[in-house]
Design an enzyme around this catalytic site. Structure first.
Site, short mmCIF file in Angstrom:
data_model
loop_
_atom_site.label_atom_id
_atom_site.label_comp_id
_atom_site.label_asym_id
_atom_site.label_seq_id
_atom_site.Cartn_x
_atom_site.Cartn_y
_atom_site.Cartn_z
N HIS A 101 0.85 -1.19 0.00
CA HIS A 101 0.00 0.00 0.00
C HIS A 101 0.88 1.23 0.00
CE1 HIS A 101 -3.93 1.93 0.79
NE2 HIS A 101 -3.18 2.87 1.34
N ASP A 134 -14.68 2.58 6.85
CA ASP A 134 -13.59 3.43 6.32
C ASP A 134 -14.08 4.21 5.10
OD1 ASP A 134 -10.81 4.37 5.97
OD2 ASP A 134 -10.99 3.26 4.10
N ARG A 157 -13.96 12.68 5.69
CA ARG A 157 -12.67 13.33 5.96
C ARG A 157 -12.21 14.14 4.76
NH1 ARG A 157 -9.03 8.59 6.84
NH2 ARG A 157 -7.40 10.14 7.01
N SER A 194 -7.09 3.89 8.69
CA SER A 194 -7.74 3.74 7.39
C SER A 194 -6.95 2.76 6.51
CB SER A 194 -7.83 5.13 6.73
OG SER A 194 -8.13 5.04 5.37
N LYS A 243 -7.85 -1.62 5.82
CA LYS A 243 -8.02 -2.20 4.48
C LYS A 243 -7.02 -3.34 4.28
CE LYS A 243 -8.00 1.98 2.74
NZ LYS A 243 -8.42 3.33 2.54
N1 URA Z 1 -4.90 6.44 2.08
C1 URA Z 1 -5.89 5.78 2.75
O1 URA Z 1 -6.26 4.67 2.39
N2 URA Z 1 -6.45 6.37 3.81
C2 URA Z 1 -6.06 7.57 4.26
O2 URA Z 1 -6.59 8.03 5.25
C3 URA Z 1 -5.04 8.26 3.56
C4 URA Z 1 -4.47 7.67 2.46
#
Ligand code: URA
Length: 440
Positions: free
Chosen positions: A85, A164, A171, A186, A190
């Site tokens: 990620h 999320d 957000r 967040s 995931k």
């Molecule tokens: N990427 C994400 O998945 N979440 C965030 O809060 C910021 C960047």
């Protein structure tokens, strides 16, 4: 938990107090069932952004987000199962390189990716520039493709971490993205729901990143790794430079073309280097050899075409035109207007701010201002020079790919202003600035 009131919890956070896991869970579940309003959730988030959420609150929030939906079951894959990620960057096509690399090395990567937002690009938008390619895959299709090919990159289903999704959308429009605890929970929710045993995070720092200082990025990386390890995963993070765009293509089809062209020859350049670092970190952490030995092995798989072959098989398995891996310029959509941006004077490229370049590519149509906006797959910016390069007056610094001559003119003028060309070469800055956790 009965007897709680949203306004009391918001007030506690406003007054620099902390919330328990039970209280945070009550608040988030209330937001999902609409007993807590948008305004109340936004107020809590803003109080937390301004006063800071504790690391314990971040850990608790991650668990609450994961528990809000389904989890991917990768137990049917032979493994090792791996995932990566990035916290978001400009010209960051690493997924298009890391996924086929680790697949060629024998791992399985099921990556649930996002769309670009603001100045950052999104892997789904890039992949969807390949004619026919589907990213709306069901969990059984994801596992089947990962089993056959070794890698698959698709959209996150509505049933995975729905909390999320809801929080991120709020957000994004309330100025509450930039909190380490909120970003860590967040991202990690995931990754944990995605099911992989081994996770590598690419935490960007600098002008084009959410975390603009190295210190803040290292804290975010440590928090993410701590959450991952605490949840029983192997997890490592690289903190990497996002002061200038990573790759030379900034735009959806341009980034796919760059990935294919890079995989067609031996690895070279910053994007290739970082992709090898991320893939080698994953393979070493997943039980392979030391990072340097894995890097060498992966560079070999790259140079002999094994990684490009995996990318081609992944594209075909997802319904895309596999010829993109042989003739990318013919298969990918092309913009009708191309315009060179030439250096006004000779010297050394000293700076090229990533965020502004990402915004310019977005202004051409490659990005979206609001969630749900369409993107133009063909447009963007192709850099011909990067920081440290020597350039002569009149030499092309970039090529603008635009829908109209007017768009190209406007962006060309702005882009030329963004290039700082100096008499002396700049001190070279490494791409990987810090490693957090994991193998050496
Ligand atoms: N990427 C994400 O998945 N979440 C965030 O809060 C910021 C960047």
């Amino acid at each position: 938990m009965s007897g709680l009131r949203a306004s009391d919890l918001i007030g506690r956070k406003r007054d620099r107090g902390t919330l328990t896991a039970g209280e945070l869970g009550w608040f988030v579940r209330g937001y999902l069932d609409e007993s807590v309003s948008d305004g109340q959730m936004a107020a809590l988030l803003m109080a937390g952004v301004l006063n800071g959420f504790t690391d314990d609150e971040a850990r608790a929030l991650t668990g609450i987000l994961v528990d809000s939906g389904d989890r991917m079951d990768l137990s049917g894959l032979p493994g090792p199962t791996v995932d990566k990620h990035s916290t978001g960057g400009v010209g960051d096509g690493t997924t298009l390189l890391v996924a086929p690399l680790v697949a060629a090395a024998g791992a399985q990567l099921v990556k649930l990716s996002g769309r670009g937002l603001g100045h950052t690009g999104g892997t789904l938008d890039k992949l969807e520039s390949i004619p026919g390619l589907r990213t709306d895959l069901q969990p059984d299709e994801l596992v089947a493709i990962a089993g056959e090919v070794g890698c698959v990159v698709a959209a996150q289903s509505d049933r995975l971490v729905p909390a999320d999704r809801a929080l991120y959308a709020l957000r994004d429009v309330t100025g509450t993205v930039g909190s380490p605890a909120l970003i860590a929970s967040s991202v990690m929710s995931k990754k944990l729901a995605g099911g992989a045993e081994t996770i590598v995070l690419d935490v960007k720092t600098g002008d084009g990143a959410f975390m603009d200082t190295l210190e803040a990025a290292v804290h975010l990386a440590e928090l993410c790794v701590d959450i991952g390890v605490g949840a029983g995963r192997r997890c490592t993070a690289l903190v990497t430079d996002m002061d200038q765009p990573l790759g030379r293509g900034i735009g959806n089809a341009l980034e796919v073309r760059e990935a294919v062209e890079l995989l067609s020859v031996a690895p070279a350049g910053r994007l290739a280097d970082l992709s090898l670092d991320l893939a080698a970190s994953l393979m070493a952490l997943a039980g392979g050899r030391e990072i340097d030995a894995e890097r060498k092995r992966l560079a070999g798989l790259w140079a002999d075409g094994a990684a490009l072959d995996r990318l081609q098989r992944m594209v075909a398995a997802q319904g895309g035109d596999p010829a993109v891996c042989e003739r990318p310029s013919e298969v990918l959509p092309a913009a009708p207007v191309r315009r060179d941006v030439e250096a006004a004077a000779g010297g050394y490229v000293a700076a090229l701010p990533a965020r502004a370049v990402g915004e310019l590519s977005g202004a051409l149509g490659a990005g979206r201002a609001r969630k749900g906006d369409p993107v133009d797959p063909a447009v963007g910016i192709e850099l011909r020079a990067e920081v440290g390069d020597r350039v002569a007056a009149g030499q092309p610094l970039a090529v603008i790919h635009a829908r109209s001559a007017e768009d190209a003119e406007q962006v060309a003028a702005r882009l030329l202003e963004l290039f700082t060309v100096a008499d002396e070469p700049a001190e070279p800055r490494p791409t990987v600035l810090r490693r957090v956790g994991g193998p050496r």
